[in-house]
Design a protein around this motif. Structure first.
Motif: not given
Length: 177
Positions: A82-110
């Motif tokens: 749910x955190x953009x900082x956590x997503x950055x850690x995952x994608x830069x340091x663990x590129x083999x992991x896929x990342x899903x954004x949680x409903x807690x990310x509050x995505x409600x707009x384009x």
């Protein structure tokens, strides 16, 4: 896909520890192996809505990296964040992991969906409390991002609840070690 998490870890998540089975790291590793042997991937939930800024400290990042390294080692294929900082850690340091954004990310707009996708999200769970029935919004988001999109059909929260952010944070902190 199966999803789950330990009762407590460096990040926490969307369930209080008492709502989760009391399993050890060893048992979770066995569970992930069993799922993989059956052709089922495993998604580990790192979806705390608030990490108390631990994700931007060296100590917090080291704990998160240790946890993610262990998750990769046991065969976890996806993490939900749910955190953009956590997503950055995952994608830069663990590129083999896929990342899903949680409903807690509050995505409600384009634009929110586009920002998460630009940061590396492989899929996004859209805000189920605000837009599940806003078909024009759902259509606009779908037209403007390439990543997978998901809707929660059975969220147990009250639609438009004023307490939702407080509840998300309380649940998140409850599961942080």
């Amino acid at each position: 896909e199966l999803f789950g998490k330990l009762r407590e870890d460096a990040v926490g998540g969307g369930r209080a520890p008492y709502q989760l089975a009391p399993i050890s790291r060893k048992r979770l590793a066995a569970h992930v192996r069993e799922a993989k042997a059956a052709g089922i991937s495993f998604n580990y939930l790192l979806n705390a809505s608030c990490l108390g800024n631990r994700e931007i400290t060296r100590v917090g990042q080291a704990e998160i990296e240790g946890l993610c390294g262990w998750l990769c080692g046991i065969g976890v294929e996806t993490v939900t964040v749910s955190s953009p900082f956590l997503l950055r850690i995952v994608k830069t340091r663990f590129p083999g992991l896929k990342a899903r954004i949680s409903v807690f990310g509050g995505v409600d707009r384009v634009r929110k969906a586009q920002m998460w996708e630009e940061l590396g999200a492989d899929s996004i769970v859209l805000d189920s409390l605000l837009i599940n029935r806003e078909l024009s919004t759902l259509e606009a988001i779908r037209k403007n991002v390439k990543c997978d999109l998901e809707l929660l059909a059975n969220n147990n929260c009250i639609a438009g609840c004023a307490f939702s952010p407080m509840h998300m944070n309380a649940l998140s902190h409850a599961g942080q070690s």
